[in-house]
Motif scaffolding. Structure first.
Motif, PDB file in Angstrom:
ATOM      1  N   SER A 767      49.606  55.462  58.522  1.00 37.42           N
ATOM      2  CA  SER A 767      50.238  54.161  58.315  1.00 37.42           C
ATOM      3  C   SER A 767      51.734  54.200  58.576  1.00 37.42           C
ATOM      4  CB  SER A 767      50.001  53.687  56.881  1.00 37.42           C
ATOM      5  OG  SER A 767      50.690  54.527  55.975  1.00 37.42           O
ATOM      6  N   HIS A 768      52.294  55.407  58.792  1.00 40.00           N
ATOM      7  CA  HIS A 768      53.730  55.526  58.944  1.00 40.00           C
ATOM      8  C   HIS A 768      54.159  55.449  60.399  1.00 40.00           C
ATOM      9  CE1 HIS A 768      54.122  57.694  54.797  1.00 40.00           C
ATOM     10  NE2 HIS A 768      53.551  56.505  54.735  1.00 40.00           N
ATOM     11  N   ASP A 769      53.355  54.836  61.200  1.00 40.15           N
ATOM     12  CA  ASP A 769      53.708  54.616  62.594  1.00 40.15           C
ATOM     13  C   ASP A 769      54.969  53.756  62.654  1.00 40.15           C
ATOM     14  OD1 ASP A 769      53.404  52.525  64.978  1.00 40.15           O
ATOM     15  OD2 ASP A 769      52.549  54.439  65.576  1.00 40.15           O
ATOM     16  N   ARG A 770      55.873  54.111  63.611  1.00 39.61           N
ATOM     17  CA  ARG A 770      57.159  53.418  63.692  1.00 39.61           C
ATOM     18  C   ARG A 770      56.992  51.905  63.854  1.00 39.61           C
ATOM     19  NH1 ARG A 770      62.549  54.185  65.497  1.00 39.61           N
ATOM     20  NH2 ARG A 770      62.287  56.423  65.772  1.00 39.61           N
ATOM     21  N   GLU A 771      56.092  51.495  64.728  1.00 43.16           N
ATOM     22  CA  GLU A 771      55.948  50.061  65.003  1.00 43.16           C
ATOM     23  C   GLU A 771      55.477  49.307  63.766  1.00 43.16           C
ATOM     24  OE1 GLU A 771      54.228  47.334  68.675  1.00 43.16           O
ATOM     25  OE2 GLU A 771      53.812  49.483  68.605  1.00 43.16           O
ATOM     26  N   ILE A 772      54.519  49.877  63.051  1.00 42.37           N
ATOM     27  CA  ILE A 772      54.025  49.237  61.832  1.00 42.37           C
ATOM     28  C   ILE A 772      55.143  49.141  60.798  1.00 42.37           C
ATOM     29  CG2 ILE A 772      52.481  49.539  59.841  1.00 42.37           C
ATOM     30  CD1 ILE A 772      50.409  50.677  61.754  1.00 42.37           C
ATOM     31  N   GLN A 773      55.884  50.232  60.633  1.00 40.88           N
ATOM     32  CA  GLN A 773      56.954  50.238  59.638  1.00 40.88           C
ATOM     33  C   GLN A 773      58.068  49.262  59.994  1.00 40.88           C
ATOM     34  OE1 GLN A 773      57.027  51.660  56.614  1.00 40.88           O
ATOM     35  NE2 GLN A 773      54.889  52.064  57.107  1.00 40.88           N
ATOM     36  N   ASP A 774      58.423  49.173  61.288  1.00 42.03           N
ATOM     37  CA  ASP A 774      59.447  48.217  61.702  1.00 42.03           C
ATOM     38  C   ASP A 774      59.018  46.782  61.403  1.00 42.03           C
ATOM     39  OD1 ASP A 774      61.104  50.209  62.549  1.00 42.03           O
ATOM     40  OD2 ASP A 774      60.688  49.978  64.683  1.00 42.03           O
ATOM     41  N   LEU A 775      57.743  46.491  61.657  1.00 41.45           N
ATOM     42  CA  LEU A 775      57.238  45.141  61.383  1.00 41.45           C
ATOM     43  C   LEU A 775      57.255  44.840  59.885  1.00 41.45           C
ATOM     44  CD1 LEU A 775      54.294  44.960  63.927  1.00 41.45           C
ATOM     45  CD2 LEU A 775      56.188  43.344  63.801  1.00 41.45           C
ATOM     46  N   ILE A 776      56.827  45.807  59.071  1.00 41.62           N
ATOM     47  CA  ILE A 776      56.831  45.593  57.620  1.00 41.62           C
ATOM     48  C   ILE A 776      58.260  45.359  57.125  1.00 41.62           C
ATOM     49  CG2 ILE A 776      56.426  46.718  55.393  1.00 41.62           C
ATOM     50  CD1 ILE A 776      53.940  47.991  56.580  1.00 41.62           C
ATOM     51  N   LEU A 777      59.213  46.134  57.651  1.00 41.57           N
ATOM     52  CA  LEU A 777      60.609  45.950  57.252  1.00 41.57           C
ATOM     53  C   LEU A 777      61.103  44.541  57.606  1.00 41.57           C
ATOM     54  CD1 LEU A 777      63.292  47.039  56.173  1.00 41.57           C
ATOM     55  CD2 LEU A 777      63.755  47.972  58.461  1.00 41.57           C
ATOM     56  N   LYS A 778      60.790  44.059  58.824  1.00 36.51           N
ATOM     57  CA  LYS A 778      61.211  42.708  59.226  1.00 36.51           C
ATOM     58  C   LYS A 778      60.601  41.651  58.315  1.00 36.51           C
ATOM     59  CE  LYS A 778      61.922  43.902  64.088  1.00 36.51           C
ATOM     60  NZ  LYS A 778      61.360  43.871  65.447  1.00 36.51           N
ATOM     61  N   ILE A 779      59.323  41.825  57.987  1.00 37.98           N
ATOM     62  CA  ILE A 779      58.637  40.856  57.129  1.00 37.98           C
ATOM     63  C   ILE A 779      59.252  40.844  55.736  1.00 37.98           C
ATOM     64  CG2 ILE A 779      56.432  40.412  55.950  1.00 37.98           C
ATOM     65  CD1 ILE A 779      55.074  41.384  58.578  1.00 37.98           C
ATOM     66  N   ILE A 780      59.549  42.022  55.219  1.00 40.10           N
ATOM     67  CA  ILE A 780      60.159  42.127  53.887  1.00 40.10           C
ATOM     68  C   ILE A 780      61.504  41.415  53.850  1.00 40.10           C
ATOM     69  CG2 ILE A 780      61.355  43.845  52.455  1.00 40.10           C
ATOM     70  CD1 ILE A 780      58.883  45.633  52.792  1.00 40.10           C
ATOM     71  N   ILE A 781      62.301  41.574  54.919  1.00 39.05           N
ATOM     72  CA  ILE A 781      63.605  40.905  54.981  1.00 39.05           C
ATOM     73  C   ILE A 781      63.427  39.392  55.111  1.00 39.05           C
ATOM     74  CG2 ILE A 781      65.683  40.625  56.390  1.00 39.05           C
ATOM     75  CD1 ILE A 781      65.399  43.639  57.085  1.00 39.05           C
ATOM     76  N   LEU A 782      62.527  38.970  56.023  1.00 37.00           N
ATOM     77  CA  LEU A 782      62.308  37.531  56.250  1.00 37.00           C
ATOM     78  C   LEU A 782      61.742  36.830  55.014  1.00 37.00           C
ATOM     79  CD1 LEU A 782      60.800  37.636  59.856  1.00 37.00           C
ATOM     80  CD2 LEU A 782      62.977  36.606  59.214  1.00 37.00           C
TER      81      LEU A 782
END
Length: 864
Positions: A767-782
């Motif tokens: 689950s620690h794939d870069r793309e998945i983590q980047d998306l989760i980070l963007k969603i958390i901020i938004l």
């Protein structure tokens, strides 16, 4: 080194006929002369020239590259070390008298010379003869005629017909018929992912339809990294599912029509897919292309759009690769290249290039070679003395010298834009034209655009739109179109109201070339700046009667951006007609094939989607999707077509009318097939970027359903890529409906436990794939999370996972103080059943752990 045909006594090694037999499968039934190899038996060679699912093809072809080193029957005079090059032409003729209802045959030519285009028509003629009269004499005739004619003739007579023999010349890894233009049109920016994959000598798969196009793409890949050589032995232009042993090696570039290869990430490192136009990476840490990579592809795509030649495109990649190689030779490669290619200087191909370059430098004789700087110096130092003819000639030479980004940036560094400005007001129209042409080339890079936009040059170019000479007007408009291809350029043009001037040209000019370029510039502007007030285009509808297809195509793009209605047409284009028969066939297999072909063309020719929609032909795609279960390949392919359609205004209207967004959400909730789920998620991800379709997603609880899909798959090693488009849906909905942030927050807070602190990003969890983590980070901020608290929770989770799970040996674990093996029934127990064996302190710690993870414990946490 170029190869000469006279060096080989018999360039043609053998010609064979392959046939499919329902009892024994594919095999070579006739061969002349006879041969036998240990590495390639008759059945495997037949499999390579009768593609998977061949009975649904009317005709196709494949290429072969066979490494025959060590084969007893292989002569030592081979053209390129020990390789044989094959071309197989396949035909399928329906015949009710045979058991499967069709005769399937291929003719296979094995040659020491890879003259694929030259052999093609001769093989088709011979195979036609053989199908009418299955006699080995036909292939004997071709064998003898070719071997004789390739030695001394410029033409060949076969079965009473005369064929010209235009003998191609080629170099190692550069095959006649190969096309970099095809690769760039198919994969666009992802072409650079292929570039890196080739430099890494990775395991690469090209998947698509038809087999001939796939094979051609494979033999074209070495051109991406020329002048590096040594890829011929890695090429497997076509591989059948029955012969995967052909790719059991550390490096290969293989092609197939069978999509199952793309579903087996353990088989390869990169998959280039015709249907999606993307290159996916089966790697823990994904590579990302750089700014200079993007600049190269933008330049190449711009050139292809301007009908630049294949040789021009190849020069761009040669220059780019040589710059990359020089950076390693000088010991100063880019940091990103050190990261992705950290051992590149140990690569044997690189070492060979470095040695050859050193030898060439020693042998170089002093001779003049003018660079862009040299031409600029002439124009600066001798401007007053030069007449109009000399100025025109020097400007022309400078223009033709700007063949790649290196030359363009050199000219920009030497005040190329400022120098050109002084020629924009010259009396000679030719001088004004070529000076403007040079500026249009310089505008392809950011440096050049900044120079154009920061001084008086742009104002003067806009003024040239009213020049008395049409060639100058065209050059000026073309220059503005190039400027509009970057965001900063498009923004500057709007601030200066140039878009209004472009509208005026479309309304008043009679020059179709000028009008078409103006429309193209407006398309660029509104792509970058969709929210600016748009100029009226209602009066442009009459322009659709134009006979210029490129102009009409640009107008359709503009109307789509404007979300303006276009009249439905009843007559599909000739290009679309070739697919419609197959899409409506009684045979499901034929519909599958036609849809695969259509997808490949939709990716490289975006205007085909408008033809599909405006002729109501998209209804056929809807019907085909509904008529098959989700796990059927036709349903999946149809959804993939709709992914492209939903990205257009005309397509969205049809999709909404057919209620496919609603259907996609229902299917996401009820379907288990992972491939269909992936296509549906991709469709919804694109749909979530447009207000009208995004609203339907929200109204139908699409965000909750997408989240459930993400949570179901995010920790599954084989399926966590399904989380990427699912997270994309959520991100786009948050961007599109900021007013619903608090409502969405209640849903997306379940993602918080899956956020991994950036300092811990690359731990060994799927689950620690870069793309998945980047998306989760963007969603958390938004969504408005307290980011610092989320980060602290992430670090605490990491600490608890490490504290409570210890690995002992290869098959035993200890979790929460309880030892068990993978086969133990203990792992299926609930926490309540295990608690009696723990101390009160341990129970408290376990409760804290489970609460922080926010997931039930049944012996598996998902963090193993």
């Amino acid at each position: 080194m170029s190869k000469n045909k006279k060096k080989l006594k018999k360039p043609i090694f053998s010609i064979s006929i392959a046939e499919f037999d329902i009892d024994i499968g594919n095999t070579l039934v006739k061969r002349f002369p006879e041969f036998k190899f240990e590495k390639y038996n008759y059945q495997s060679l037949a499999n390579l020239v009768i593609p998977d699912g061949a009975h649904i093809h009317k005709s196709d072809h494949t290429y072969l590259v066979l490494d025959c080193s060590g084969e007893k029957g292989f002569p030592s005079e081979a053209c390129e070390e020990s390789y044989l090059f094959g071309i197989g032409i396949f035909v399928c003729i329906h015949d009710e008298t045979v058991r499967r209802g069709a005769k399937q045959s291929s003719i296979l030519l094995l040659s020491k010379l890879p003259y694929f285009p030259l052999y093609f028509p001769l093989l088709k003629t011979t195979l036609t003869k053989y199908m009418l009269d299955p006699n080995i004499s036909h292939i004997k005739t071709l064998y003898k005629a070719l071997n004789e004619s390739l030695q001394k003739e410029n033409q060949l007579t076969l079965f009473g017909e005369t064929y010209p023999l235009n003998i191609p010349r080629y170099q190692i890894d550069e095959f006649p018929g190969a096309s970099l233009i095809q690769i760039v049109k198919l994969f666009k920016m992802d072409t650079m992912i292929l570039w890196y994959a080739m430099l890494l000598k990775s395991r690469i798969f090209v998947i698509g339809q038809p087999a001939g196009k796939v094979s051609n793409c494979v033999i074209s890949t070495p051109l991406l990294v020329s002048p590096l050589k040594g890829f011929t032995g890695l090429l497997v232009p076509y591989v059948a599912l029955t012969d995967v042993h052909l790719i059991e090696k550390k490096s290969f570039i293989a092609g197939s029509t069978n999509p199952i290869f793309s579903m087996r990430p353990e088989w390869c490192d990169f998959v280039a897919n015709f249907a999606t136009g993307t290159v996916t990476q089966n790697k823990e840490e994904k590579m990302k292309i750089t700014g200079s990579d993007r600049a190269l592809i933008k330049n190449v795509l711009s050139g292809v759009n301007d009908n630049r030649s294949e040789s021009w495109v190849r020069k761009q990649f040669v220059e780019y690769t040589e710059n990359f190689l020089r950076s390693w030779i000088s010991g100063s490669p880019k940091s990103i290249h050190k990261k992705y290619l950290h051992n590149f200087d140990q690569n044997e191909m690189y070492k060979k290039y470095h040695n050859e370059l050193s030898e060439r430098i020693k042998l170089l004789k002093p001779e003049e070679k003018k660079s862009p700087k040299d031409f600029l110096d002439i124009l600066i130092d001798e401007n007053e003395e030069l007449g109009a003819l000399e100025k025109t000639k020097t400007l022309y030479n400078l223009h033709t010298n700007l063949v790649n980004l290196t030359a363009i940036e050199e000219a920009c560094d030497h005040d190329g834009v400022t120098t050109m400005f002084q020629f924009l007001g010259e009396k000679s129209a030719q001088v004004r034209k070529y000076a403007t042409g040079v500026i249009s080339q310089l505008s392809l890079c950011v440096k050049g655009q900044l120079s154009v936009l920061s001084g008086p040059t742009l104002k003067q170019i806009v003024a040239l739109l009213d020049d008395k000479m049409s060639n100058v007007q065209n050059a000026a408009c073309y220059c503005l179109m190039k400027i509009s291809s970057l965001y900063i350029g498009a923004d500057s043009l709007v601030k200066r109201n140039v878009h209004l001037k472009l509208k005026e040209i479309i309304e008043k000019s009679t020059d179709l070339k000028l009008k078409s370029t103006a429309v193209q510039a407006l398309v660029h502007i509104y792509n970058f700046l969709p929210n600016i007030e748009k100029v009226g285009v209602e009066e442009f509808k009459k322009e659709f009667e134009s006979v210029d297809p490129k102009y009409v195509s640009n107008l359709i793009n503009l109307f789509d951006l404007y979300e303006q209605e276009l009249p439905k047409t009843t007559e599909p284009s000739n290009e679309l007609k070739k697919y419609l028969t197959g899409l409506q066939s009684d045979s499901v297999e034929n519909r599958v094939l036609a849809t695969q072909y259509l997808l490949a063309d939709l990716v490289s020719n975006s205007n085909l989607i408008y033809d599909l929609v405006l002729t109501d032909s998209l209804d056929i795609v809807f019907e085909n999707e509904k008529s098959n279960p989700p796990d059927h390949i036709l349903s999946q392919l149809c959804v993939d077509v709709l992914v492209i359609a939903v990205d257009t205004f005309f397509g969205r209207k049809e999709i909404i009318k057919n209620k496919f967004v609603n259907r996609a959400i229902i299917q996401l909730r009820t379907t288990e097939d992972p491939l269909y789920i992936f296509y549906v998620l991709r469709f919804l991800e694109v749909a979530a970027q447009y207000k009208e379709t995004a609203q339907i997603i929200v109204e139908n609880n699409g965000i909750e359903i997408a989240l459930k899909t993400v949570l179901k798959h995010i920790l599954r090693p084989m399926f966590n890529n399904l989380a990427i488009p699912g997270l994309g849906i959520i991100k786009h909905l948050l961007l599109l409906f900021p007013e619903k942030k608090s409502q969405f927050f209640e849903h997306v807070k379940v993602l918080e436990p899956y956020f991994v602190h950036t300092t811990k990003r690359f731990v060994s969890q799927p689950s620690h794939d870069r793309e998945i983590q980047d998306l989760i980070l963007k969603i958390i901020i938004l969504a408005g999370f307290e980011l610092e608290q989320v980060k602290q929770n992430s670090l605490k989770r990491e600490f608890l996972v490490k504290k409570f799970t210890e690995y002992k040996g290869t098959d035993k674990k200890e979790k929460f103080g309880i030892g068990f093996s993978e086969d133990s029934l203990l792992k299926n127990y609930t926490i309540e059943e295990l608690i009696p064996t723990l101390s009160e302190e341990r129970i408290s710690q376990v409760d804290e752990f489970v609460k922080l993870m926010e997931i039930p414990f049944n012996g598996e946490t998902g963090y193993d």
